[in-house]
Write an enzyme that holds these catalytic residues in place. Sequence first.
Site, PDB file in Angstrom:
ATOM      1  N   GLU A   1       0.891  -1.206  -0.174  1.00  0.00           N
ATOM      2  CA  GLU A   1       0.053  -0.021  -0.015  1.00  0.00           C
ATOM      3  C   GLU A   1       0.790   1.144   0.008  1.00  0.00           C
ATOM      4  O   GLU A   1       1.521   1.507   0.969  1.00  0.00           O
ATOM      5  CB  GLU A   1      -0.972   0.021   1.399  1.00  0.00           C
ATOM      6  CG  GLU A   1      -1.793   1.229   1.423  1.00  0.00           C
ATOM      7  CD  GLU A   1      -2.658   1.615   0.148  1.00  0.00           C
ATOM      8  OE1 GLU A   1      -2.697   2.840  -0.193  1.00  0.00           O
ATOM      9  OE2 GLU A   1      -3.384   0.590  -0.206  1.00  0.00           O
TER      10      GLU A   1
ATOM     11  N   THR B   1      -5.822   2.596  -5.382  1.00  0.00           N
ATOM     12  CA  THR B   1      -5.810   1.028  -5.133  1.00  0.00           C
ATOM     13  C   THR B   1      -6.826   0.168  -6.042  1.00  0.00           C
ATOM     14  O   THR B   1      -6.485  -0.703  -6.191  1.00  0.00           O
ATOM     15  CB  THR B   1      -6.294   0.927  -3.582  1.00  0.00           C
ATOM     16  OG1 THR B   1      -5.341   1.534  -2.700  1.00  0.00           O
ATOM     17  CG2 THR B   1      -6.192  -0.617  -3.303  1.00  0.00           C
TER      18      THR B   1
ATOM     19  N   HIS C   1      -0.883   3.596   4.620  1.00  0.00           N
ATOM     20  CA  HIS C   1      -1.919   4.307   3.819  1.00  0.00           C
ATOM     21  C   HIS C   1      -2.005   5.722   4.533  1.00  0.00           C
ATOM     22  O   HIS C   1      -2.025   5.880   5.772  1.00  0.00           O
ATOM     23  CB  HIS C   1      -3.277   3.558   4.063  1.00  0.00           C
ATOM     24  CG  HIS C   1      -4.319   4.127   3.060  1.00  0.00           C
ATOM     25  ND1 HIS C   1      -4.847   5.209   3.018  1.00  0.00           N
ATOM     26  CD2 HIS C   1      -4.860   3.374   2.235  1.00  0.00           C
ATOM     27  CE1 HIS C   1      -5.675   5.445   2.177  1.00  0.00           C
ATOM     28  NE2 HIS C   1      -5.712   4.183   1.532  1.00  0.00           N
TER      29      HIS C   1
END
Length: 697
Positions: free
Chosen positions: A261, A305, A422
């Site tokens: 991520e 994402t 994130h």
Amino acid sequence: MKTALQKVRRGLNTKLGFFLLTVLLFAIKSYWAYKTKFNLGISDSMQQFLLAFNTLPGALVFLGIALYFRGRLSYWLMILINFLLSTWLFANILYYREFSDFITFNIIKGSGAASNNLGKSLMGIIKPTDFLVYADVIILIVLLAAHFIRIDMRYFKVRYAMTITMIGFVLFGANLAMAEKDRPQLLTRTFDNNYIVKYLGLQAYTIYDGVKTTHNSAVKAKADSNDIKPVLKFLKKNYASPNIEYYGQAKGKNIIIIHLESFQQFMIDYKWKGEEVTPNLNKLYHASDTISFDNFFNQVGQGKTADAELMLENSLYGLPEGSAMVTDGTTNTFQSAPALLEQKLGYTTASFHGDVPSFWNRDNAYKSFGYQYFFSKDYLPKVKDEDMGYGVKDKLFLKESAYYLEQLPQPFYAKLITVSNHYPYIIDKKNTSIKSWNTGDSTVDHYVQTARYLDESVGELLNYLDSTGLRKNTMLVLYGDHYGISNNHKAAIAQILGKKSVDNYDLAMFQKVPFMINMEGLKGGVNHTYGGEIDVLPTIEDLLGISSNKYVQFGQDLLSKNRNQIVPFRNGDWVTNKYTKYNGDYYYTSSGKEIKSPTKAQKAEFAKIQKYVTTDLGLSDKVVNGDLLRFYKLKGFKTVNKKSYSYTLKNGLKQLKQAQKKSKTSLKSQNNNQSTLDQYTTDAPELKGVTLKFPTK
């Protein structure tokens, strides 16, 4: 006191008074349902306020319809509208309880998607308190029937009714403005239906979904089988044949994809305060059996994402606005990696994510992709202080995922989506093992700490794969899904990169993310070819020995010797091994020198590259927007039947248990049906002294 009650009753005996009471009761009921029946993730006082405020605009507009009618009809119509809205709320409560998402028109049109499993176990789903959504309807009927409130037969002027309707729309406008301030691009970058309901309410969500569905349906309705022909012609012309040295090298191997991520390429080998930030990933990146790519770019748009996942699984670009996984993931026909690998090579397929299943519409899109399993947060043990940002902390998530990973029949294709690195890069002190940056940009400074935490998490997983022997028969694929630090933080980016300032070339190169393929016996090294996320799937397919020359995929094998090395960005900019175009400026890619006065020959080259990029993106958009894969019959591939998949905890566990009995190839089966989870070592402070209790039903 008596006089006050009399005044209230007199007020209620007017049509306006009864209407305001109905609106108030409906708003209270809706707020109660949002708080107690859904998991909307309220995180601050503004969101709390909006959750209460958003109950009013829809109530005023919809219930206000009754004010345009006269006499008793107006009252009973008000109650009927309330009843219908309450029934819609009731239906969503039941659906949400089973699927962790709200009902969409696509699901209704899909015939059975809303009732699949839900109808079979309806009595087991309903709770007595669910019927409280009808409490206000019953109260109003009783008040009228008992003549506590008398019907006002006087004419209610149309201009007054129109005023109330307008007030409803004005309040909605204010609601939307406040919501956009708290969550920018709420409607244009939809990634979770929960957010729409949380900020705008169920009625607004329903209308939004209806408009979106109608628009998408209109585009798809106009499409026909001829629309796929220019796509096939373009792909055939630009197909890059596989590298014979690597073709089929991973045949029969498990595939574990680790989705890093917001992890960017510049973090590889990056040092802060004299120490490596990501020692585990650095070691893997430079391993002799790892092919690493140092010119690999993220190519996401607003979907971020979700766009990365779409490219990974399908080699299709995300859309210019919003997320294709959200707008089209439920209804479109796909020929995705999970379905291809299951049908062609007999792979077990599973995705793992430590958040709610509805995020980015994964609970529906994964069915379209053909994933057999989706292990979401519902499958994971409840641990105190387990969340960090957008889901379960990576160290907990990866260890808990290993519990299901060891049960998958081999060979398997498993995607593990990390979340701790994130935005906004929140990390607690007990999980911090490196000092933050000191750029002065509070949004950026903790990125180095969450990146270190991610690295440690991956290191623990790799140790587990080594200790259990699973890694010997596995191809590891690691990639960064998108940038972590946006271009809005130029001053901080300059400090991080050790520069006085950054230009558009620097920002273009800042879009690089890691991509590495590790497998025992693989001839590794750092590969300098220019590519991006659109190229991942064809690369994996060629390594598995299934050539993608007949597939509708817009990427090219990164290991191919005849790939064109053109990397389109979603906004139409691009990078090649020779030139870079970013935000209107042109550069030499190798040196970063700006081309301020391009020659005639260079202009021709730019135009040729731009034509390819525009065509590439445009044709991919046509495939997605027109659902063109429904017209393309891929030989040996059976169209995915979405109704064949269910990701509810009960069904998932049952399916996994049956697979264990049918096939004895899982890691757990090979270990005499004994779990290997005790070989998974983690220093996660949340798990000290804790015995993980996994759901059993």
